[in-house]
Design an enzyme around this catalytic site. Structure first.
Site, PDB file in Angstrom:
ATOM      1  N   SER A   1       0.855  -1.178   0.000  1.00 21.95           N
ATOM      2  CA  SER A   1       0.000   0.000   0.000  1.00 21.95           C
ATOM      3  C   SER A   1       0.891   1.228   0.000  1.00 21.95           C
ATOM      4  CB  SER A   1      -0.895   0.004   1.235  1.00 21.95           C
ATOM      5  OG  SER A   1      -0.084   0.111   2.398  1.00 21.95           O
ATOM      6  N   LYS A   2       0.281   2.378  -0.157  1.00 17.04           N
ATOM      7  CA  LYS A   2       1.072   3.601  -0.234  1.00 17.04           C
ATOM      8  C   LYS A   2       2.001   3.763   0.961  1.00 17.04           C
ATOM      9  CE  LYS A   2      -2.328   3.763  -1.938  1.00 17.04           C
ATOM     10  NZ  LYS A   2      -3.735   3.593  -1.841  1.00 17.04           N
TER      11      LYS A   2
END
Length: 471
Positions: free
Chosen positions: A243-244
């Site tokens: 994820s980011k």
RNA sequence: GCUCCUAUCGUCUAGAGGCCUAGGACGGAGCCCUCUCAAGGCUUAAACCCGGGUUCGAAUCCCGGUAGGAGCGCCA
């Protein structure tokens, strides 16, 4: 004809999972003489940005995954078409207005969850034969819902996961147009895929649960659903979802790490797909051999070590003329101007065997292009000590007289070692530190040849002075 | 909670009931080669999630666990 598409929503950069999905779509279509199309799913105007669109295009361009449509399709430019289809469905009775407010729906969801049920719309505004609906509340703008068939099953024959059966009972009436009239994702996808003539929808497996609904809408529209292939996601090295805030990187970051685009593609295609024992594929081979029979249904971890290995394999066999522009980009990125030094192609030929990435190659090649900023102290202490004085002296003399070609330089260095009764290493290492500033470089004759006569002799003189002062 | 998906060396994977004493690759270990670093060559350790079935025979088929994951929005 096979038609596939890559349809990112522009809310961020092109990450590695998206790149792999795009690659699979590209290969599947291209390997079959078909078309690979690009579509931008920007119906969420709040989160979509032009910067993200640009970043995605940049990533696709670097990877060489161009779409066959000159102009990608933007969903925001197709609102007229969506409105038309919605009206058509309203007229046909396959969609209806729902006046339930958000608050009402939230309450319904909360109730259902409290009862440990799967949250779903209860059909309170759904027209049924013989049922009288309440009068629409004044001033409430309705949403439009798809009237989903409430009996039977939807069978998804997924090219990767096999047959998946959904009971129609599980599928509630989803909203296809918001109260402000804008269409929603699942609906736009369906209309676009239909209008674009997509034959194979290849996407992340987080969409599996959307698929039966999309099939139902397609059927309500009288269209034949495409084939589907749901690709599992890519996990980080620790097995956690990327994820980011957890390890997800844009493809351009992989460029910055020193990857060649083709190498990244090769690593990605083998992540989840296999063709016997083969590890390395040219782009043509990927196109010829890629198929869904050998795509794994389970998620895969991204292994940086193997990615580096693949990159190294590419560096070793790719025409240096193709590597050169990327190498140039990396050199400049670390502040090295390669214009006054040896030919990049020649440097690549000498370095590629010993560098897994272009970042490494650029760092290890600095000394070819700029003056030495100093010596690696440990190496200098060992190889430019007092005992190096006679060695360097003899070398300067011998090299000064040599023809500045690898063979002659090789002979000269060997000659010095022999004359002084030393092993080749005892002579080569001081030269390395003298001209590269450190004890690591390509073969010494090649390195001298590349660096050139003036620079090499100058650096040897400087090293001699250093050794003398150490005495 | 409900629905759906997944499960072979540390990692990516081969494997379509007997070719499996489970193969390859990355990474690891060791040796050889060697002017450094590499590259290369050779050798080696390392896995079928668990339990039931079906079958003469199961890594492969079925069921049940377990463990991961996804989805359940007027987000995409």
């Amino acid at each position: 004809m096979t038609v596939t598409r890559f349809a990112p929503s522009p809310t961020g950069f092109l990450h590695i999972g998206g790149a792999r999905t795009a690659l699979f779509s590209y290969l599947y279509a291209k390997g079959r003489g078909g078309r690979f199309l690009l579509r931008i799913e920007d119906t969420d105007r709040e989160r979509s940005t032009q910067a993200a669109v640009d970043a995605i295009f940049e990533g696709m361009a670097w990877l060489g995954l161009a779409g066959d449509n000159a102009q990608p399709i933007y969903q925001t430019q197709r609102f007229g078409r969506y409105a038309e289809v919605i009206q058509q469905m309203l007229d046909a009775g396959t969609a209806y207005h729902c006046y339930a407010s958000k608050e009402e729906l939230d309450a319904l969801r909360a109730e259902q969850q409290a009862r440990k049920e799967k949250p779903r719309y209860d059909g309170r505004w759904r027209p049924e034969p013989g049922r009288t609906l309440p009068a629409p509340p004044a001033g409430v703008k309705p949403v439009v819902r798809f009237r989903s068939p409430d009996e039977g099953q939807v069978v998804l024959k997924d090219l990767i996961k096999g047959e998946i059966v959904f009971d129609a009972v599980e599928l509630d009436d989803l909203i296809i147009a918001r109260s402000d009239g804008t269409p929603t994702y699942n609906f736009c996808v369906v209309v676009d895929d239909m209008d674009m003539g997509i034959t194979h929808v290849i996407r992340g497996d987080d969409h599996v649960n959307n698929t039966p609904r999309q099939i139902q809408i397609l059927q309500a529209l009288g269209a034949t659903p495409p084939a589907y292939a749901h690709v599992s996601m890519i996990l980080g090295a620790d097995g956690a979802k990327l994820s980011k805030r957890h390890g997800a990187l844009g493809v351009t970051e992989y460029r910055a790490m020193g990857f060649m685009p083709e190498a990244l593609l090769n690593y990605l295609v083998r992540l989840g797909w296999s063709h016997g024992d083969q590890e390395l594929f040219t782009r043509q081979e990927m196109m010829d051999k890629f198929d869904f029979d050998h795509v794994s249904a389970s998620p895969a971890r991204f292994d940086m070590e193997k990615a580096y290995w693949v990159n190294h394999q590419y560096l070793k066999v790719t025409d240096p003329a193709i590597v050169a522009p990327e190498f140039d980009w990396h050199l400049r990125r670390i502040g090295v101007d390669p214009s006054g030094g040896p030919l990049l192609i020649a440097v690549i030929e000498q370095q590629r065997e010993r560098c897994r990435t272009l970042v490494e190659m650029a760092e290890k090649s600095r000394f070819f292009f700029e003056e030495l900023s100093g010596y690696n102290e440990k190496d200098a202490a060992k190889h430019l000590a007092a005992k190096a004085v006679p060695v360097l002296g003899a070398l300067i003399e011998a090299l000064n007289a040599a023809d500045w070609q690898p063979e002659a330089l090789h002979a000269a260095v060997h000659g010095v070692a022999e004359k002084l009764g030393l092993k080749l290493g005892d002579v080569a290492q001081p030269i390395r530190v003298a001209i590269a500033g450190m004890a690591v470089s390509p073969p010494i004759d090649q390195t001298l040849a590349l660096l050139g006569r003036e620079r090499s002799l100058g650096r040897l003189q400087a090293a001699l002075r250093r050794a003398e002062s150490a005495a």
